[in-house]
Design an enzyme around this catalytic site. Structure first.
Site, short mmCIF file in Angstrom:
data_model
loop_
_atom_site.label_atom_id
_atom_site.label_comp_id
_atom_site.label_asym_id
_atom_site.label_seq_id
_atom_site.Cartn_x
_atom_site.Cartn_y
_atom_site.Cartn_z
N LYS A 73 0.84 -1.19 0.00
CA LYS A 73 0.00 0.00 0.00
C LYS A 73 0.88 1.26 0.00
CE LYS A 73 -3.61 2.08 2.95
NZ LYS A 73 -4.39 1.84 4.19
N SER A 149 -8.98 2.57 3.45
CA SER A 149 -8.03 3.21 2.56
C SER A 149 -7.14 2.22 1.80
CB SER A 149 -7.14 4.17 3.35
OG SER A 149 -6.42 3.49 4.36
N SER A 173 -9.67 0.42 7.67
CA SER A 173 -9.10 0.45 6.32
C SER A 173 -8.55 -0.87 5.80
CB SER A 173 -8.01 1.52 6.25
OG SER A 173 -8.56 2.79 6.37
#
Length: 474
Positions: A73, A149, A173
């Site tokens: 990520k 996210s 997230s």
């Protein structure tokens, strides 16, 4: 390798150990799938293909995921020589000079890092849509969000680009994108995966790192590889009693499981999610568990309000470090409206504001933790609505208050367990009539990932989801 996407991470590593396939062949298979599917999804925002090919050609650590392609990520984790934009125009030129602590553990597990995945600006929203990186789309229906996210990681795994990918969770997230994309997503116990000597911005324990995956066993094996205390860890998580991978195949026994659809606002949730929740409770009862309908008995609104000043100040502190690193303040157009609002709110907080915030959250967390004296697992949905369409939570064009209002409606459930530090897992147990995944969330007592892995393994056998694939998967 035509069968690449049919294997989970441990399955691919087993092929490598048997010399039926090489790490280089796996990297090329992953690249082929990224190049085929990512133009439609926008999940992979940095392609480190040359680095991956060099890594795969060298001798790899003999970890559980030796030779398995992996994505990181684009937030929080540093990879030497790679950009870390955090989804922001202000940070678009930041390049890390060294691997972060957790990144070193991922490499030791044997994975081959391929690139970085889409994330909203500084991970603030529950949808991976940003002015810099653009929207990440859901493989089940590209008109819908992949969540956030960690939306890019979830979309990439769901589309079969990689079998598992790094994700992080500060208010949901990991669990939210796992629910949106039909994956397993575990928010681990606070400090289970240390990221020392980094982690300044980890919100005093609220934010944790782990992975999203298609199978429970991949999640367990990666936590075995990364989830141990680092020397000097000030608050190490309780030690496990056995490898988590072994727990997946063990019977959970007869658990006392509470379930509820209660929301902070008192508004009912989407009927399809309510029906899926009730069906999950029935499945658990049929498996022999004691299943009771009861809520946590906490004041959600007071809990969320208590955290506001400390959370805003924490973000401002993190931005101060980034500003020092870049050497200047952000220009007006370099941050999105919601980010500006959060930064300004953080800069307004006083020392007493922050300390009172932390004190009140701590006391309210005691009520959350105390509820688990009456049961071992709490079941609720991950989301109050099915995955929304792209733009519904748009942090660029909507007013910040409207974004937060909508997020409160769509994501009412996940945050309390970031505050309390408990392990909490999303499992892909249902589908909407429109063909979108619906995740159910299971939360255990502090430090008790073992119970979650046992229960998740049981449900994976009882309600198998491995053959449920998005249309884009072929």
């Amino acid at each position: 390798m035509k069968e690449y996407a049919e294997y989970d991470g441990l399955g691919l590593a087993e092929l490598v150990r048997k010399r039926e396939v090489s790490p280089t062949e796996l990297v090329e298979a992953a690249i082929e799938r990224i190049e085929r599917h990512d133009p439609r999804l926008n999940a992979v925002v940095y392609k480190g293909y040359d680095d991956a090919r060099r890594t795969a050609a060298r001798e790899l650590p003999d970890g559980p995921f030796k030779g398995v392609p992996f994505l990181i990520k684009d937030l929080g984790i540093g990879v030497a020589g790679w950009p870390r934009t955090s989804g922001s125009r202000f940070a678009k030129d930041v390049v890390d000079t060294a691997d972060s602590g957790l990144m070193r553990r991922y490499r030791a597990s044997g994975v081959v890092p391929l690139g970085k995945t889409n994330t909203p600006e500084y991970g603030i929203t529950g949808t991976a849509e940003s002015a810099l990186l653009g929207p990440c789309r859901n493989p089940w229906n590209p008109n819908h969000t992949a969540g956030g996210s960690s939306g890019g990681s979830a979309a990439a795994v769901a589309a079969g680009m990689v079998p598992l990918a790094h994700a992080s969770d500060g208010l949901g997230s990991i669990r939210i994108p796992a629910a949106c994309c039909g994956l397993v997503g575990l928010k681990v116990t606070r400090d289970r995966n240390p990221n020392l000597p980094d982690g300044f911005d980890y919100a005093l324990g609220n934010v944790v790192d782990h992975v999203v995956s298609r199978t429970v066993r991949d999640s367990a094996a990666m936590l075995d590889a990364t989830g141990y205390a680092e020397p000097g860890s000030p608050y190490p998580a309780p030690q496990k009693s056995a490898p988590y991978l072994e727990e997946v195949s063990k019977s959970p026994g007869r658990l006392r499981i509470a379930w509820s659809a209660e929301t902070p606002s008192g508004r009912p949730i989407n009927p399809e999610i309510q029906a899926a929740l009730e069906k999950t409770a029935e499945t658990l009862r049929a498996l022999g568990h004691e299943v009771i309908e009861r809520g946590l008995g906490i004041d959600y609104r007071a809990l969320y309000a208590s955290r506001g000043p400390a959370a805003a100040a924490n973000f401002a502190a993190g931005m101060a470090r980034l500003i020092d690193q870049i050497g200047r303040e952000p220009e007006p157009e370099e941050l999105e409206p919601l980010t500006w609002a959060t930064l300004k709110a953080g800069r307004r907080q006083t020392g007493p504001d922050v300390m009172r915030s932390l004190q009140e959250t701590r006391m309210l967390n005691r009520k959350t933790l105390a509820a688990f004296e009456h049961f071992e697992v709490f079941l609720c949905p991950v989301m109050g609505e099915p995955p929304t369409e792209i733009g519904f939570l748009d942090p660029i064009n909507l007013e910040p208050k409207e974004v937060n209002r909508r997020q409160g409606r769509v994501y009412p459930y996940t945050a309390p367990f970031n505050y309390s530090g408990q392990p909490s897992m999303s499992l892909p147990l249902a589908m909407s009539e429109a063909g979108l995944p619906l995740g159910m969330m299971f939360t255990a007592r502090y430090g008790d990932e073992a119970t979650l892995f046992r229960l998740a393994g049981q449900l994976e056998r009882e309600v198998p989801w491995a053959d449920r694939r998005p249309p884009i998967y072929g």
